[in-house]
Design an enzyme around this catalytic site. Sequence first.
Site, PDB file in Angstrom:
ATOM      1  N   ARG A 131       0.871  -1.264  -0.343  1.00  0.00           N
ATOM      2  CA  ARG A 131      -0.148   0.013   0.290  1.00  0.00           C
ATOM      3  C   ARG A 131       1.117   1.122   0.504  1.00  0.00           C
ATOM      4  O   ARG A 131       2.108   1.759   0.549  1.00  0.00           O
ATOM      5  CB  ARG A 131      -0.756  -0.049   0.960  1.00  0.00           C
ATOM      6  CG  ARG A 131      -2.125  -1.470   1.409  1.00  0.00           C
ATOM      7  CD  ARG A 131      -3.575  -1.406   2.652  1.00  0.00           C
ATOM      8  NE  ARG A 131      -4.204  -1.884   3.025  1.00  0.00           N
ATOM      9  CZ  ARG A 131      -5.321  -1.755   1.979  1.00  0.00           C
ATOM     10  NH1 ARG A 131      -5.671  -1.053   0.756  1.00  0.00           N
ATOM     11  NH2 ARG A 131      -5.887  -2.726   1.967  1.00  0.00           N
ATOM     12  N   GLY A 132       0.390   2.155  -1.028  1.00  0.00           N
ATOM     13  CA  GLY A 132       1.500   3.414  -0.400  1.00  0.00           C
ATOM     14  C   GLY A 132       0.342   4.650  -0.080  1.00  0.00           C
ATOM     15  O   GLY A 132      -1.103   4.487  -0.041  1.00  0.00           O
ATOM     16  N   GLY A 133       0.927   5.669  -0.704  1.00  0.00           N
ATOM     17  CA  GLY A 133       0.421   7.143   0.079  1.00  0.00           C
ATOM     18  C   GLY A 133      -1.276   7.150  -1.051  1.00  0.00           C
ATOM     19  O   GLY A 133      -2.316   8.329  -0.806  1.00  0.00           O
ATOM     20  N   ALA A 168      -2.070   4.942  -3.213  1.00  0.00           N
ATOM     21  CA  ALA A 168      -2.422   3.813  -4.844  1.00  0.00           C
ATOM     22  C   ALA A 168      -2.166   2.131  -4.136  1.00  0.00           C
ATOM     23  O   ALA A 168      -1.079   2.722  -2.802  1.00  0.00           O
ATOM     24  CB  ALA A 168      -1.786   3.014  -6.152  1.00  0.00           C
ATOM     25  N   ASP A 189      12.274  11.443  -7.041  1.00  0.00           N
ATOM     26  CA  ASP A 189      11.897  10.371  -6.105  1.00  0.00           C
ATOM     27  C   ASP A 189      12.675   9.016  -5.917  1.00  0.00           C
ATOM     28  O   ASP A 189      12.074   8.217  -5.543  1.00  0.00           O
ATOM     29  CB  ASP A 189      10.564   9.646  -5.920  1.00  0.00           C
ATOM     30  CG  ASP A 189       9.635  10.225  -4.577  1.00  0.00           C
ATOM     31  OD1 ASP A 189      10.521   9.799  -3.372  1.00  0.00           O
ATOM     32  OD2 ASP A 189       9.315   9.141  -4.722  1.00  0.00           O
TER      33      ASP A 189
END
Length: 643
Positions: A19-21, A23, A142
């Site tokens: 899990r990401g910020g 998506a 990033d």
Amino acid sequence: MNIPRVLNGRYEIGELLGRGGMADVYKALDTRLDRMVAIKVLRGDVARDTQLQARFRREAQAVAGLNHPSIVAVYDTGEHPSEDPLQDGARLPYIVMEYVHGQTLRELIRADEIGIDRAIEYTLGVLSALEYSHRAGIVHRDIKPANVMVTADASRPGRLGTVKVMDFGIARTMSDTAATMTQTQTVMGTAQYLSPEQARGEAVDARSDLYSTACLFYEMVAGRPPFTGDSPVSVAYQHVREVPPPASKFNRDVSAAVDSVLLRALQKDRADRFQDAAAFRRALRAARTGVTLAPAAAASLPTELVTTVAAPAPAPFVGSPAAPAVPEPRTTPLDGDGPATRAMAKVLAGGALIRDDADLPEVPVEPDRRVKRRRRAWIATLFVFLALILAGGGVFGYMWLSDRPAAPVPVTVPVLANVSEEEALAQLSSLGLDPKPVEEFSTDVDAGNVIRTDPHAGVQVNPHTVIDVFVSKGPSEVTIPKDIAGRTESEVRAELAALNLAFKPNDFVTDPQIQANLVVTTDPAPGTSVPVGTEVTLKISNGQVDMPSLFDLTKDPAQVKKAVEAALTKASPTLAVVFEEAENTAVAPGMVMKQSVSAGTRVAQRTTITVTLAKAPAVEPPSDGPTPTEEPDNSGPSSAPKP
């Protein structure tokens, strides 16, 4: 968030990978191509945020055109309707990506499984990916350990896994780098790996990615990022103002050569860093052999701390008027006047550390007569000093001209043909020469090896002479591989991209032998030698078959079925046939009277064709009794009554 079991009628969703910020990433099976993929789906709770949606779609657009072994490939994109009733029918975009089985660099760093050599190899892989993306005009923005995967080969003893750079979610084209890194007072990126220009909210370029890569390399060899703090703001402040400690302070195995590479790569001013990924890679390879970079003059200090200090006043001659007490010179003011700026100021003046103007003595107020008298005394003293300086300069010049320095000892340029670039640079540096790599094509020397030098081998030159080292980039022409028929598009693209070939849009063709969505051939054809950079068109099977005519294949009814099966197999081995029979008086028994698909029609592979064969109509057997219309015969003689 509710995700359908089968997405877009093609992808069977499996376990949640992370899990990401913005998506979630799922493991899935591509049922059409029978391969495992990773699907990144925008989370439903941020679906209404148009900026995040644009960032999500930009990731797919940025990576879709990048075909490099060290960049996670993107296979497909799309949208699916959200099943959450609170989302008002919003459509959530998704990205289908290459599934990489391995670990992130963050996991390997935490497990303390990365040595110096392995850290250099991983960094070279990241720089290779960035060099390719920068040539395509894409800045990642990033780079961090969580965005770099290492394939499972890393678990095999003695073998390094392949590096895969992923998550181009905040990437932009270089033409769009005028957009700053801050939006609504929020810095986009990760604080421990931000370049100074990102932390200041300025425009970024390819050198910003190289700074983040240097932070990544620093953490791999030192076990910690170059800057740490209690908050992201404090870490960003250190990126702008402070100099990182040498990595060798935390790891004794780090050599001075590696420290020198990190010092150059972590410069505050991007003009003092490596200007492209290729230069960074060359420096890393040289550092692995022990070559130390020359330090950049005063480049490692923030410009705010470089100040000018006046020289102390000279002591008066014996017998001259007493010299007045002159206050110590003040330093030039630093940028800003806040407590943080004052705390950073370190100016060495007369052996004392001056932190504030309050430390300076006051100049006493004197009458005009005394001021004039002392001024004349200082002027006289100055003239005497000038006379001594001129006399000393004349003596020094005479001695220098009469005592010429010894001629430098010449150095012979060694033979470096077919030697690797790293070894050649190390040999020349050890002899006191200044090597300068120059790349060119060669059909005789393998890529990465030296072709020749200028001056050539055997010539004697003075120390610090610049030696041009011509390094092979491989042949200017490459041969398109022959064994590409029947392989997947991604495999063929990766192999051709490694040969520095470009791509035109795919062309779908009909081929009876190769299954749908697999490569049939290329244009230019396989086995052809083409110049590097040639655009190649992949011809992909559309899964269609041209139906042949099955009539009049033979005159022998007993051989009709074999003839039909042979004709269909010749058209495509994927076609199947079913025979039926029907009465027909016009066609000879056993011959073909009908086929379910007309000749010349295109059908999908694995279609079953029905062939109808003629048979003779049935004949009714004759009856033994009288027919229903037959009546008794009364034509014989009859008896008359007697009178």
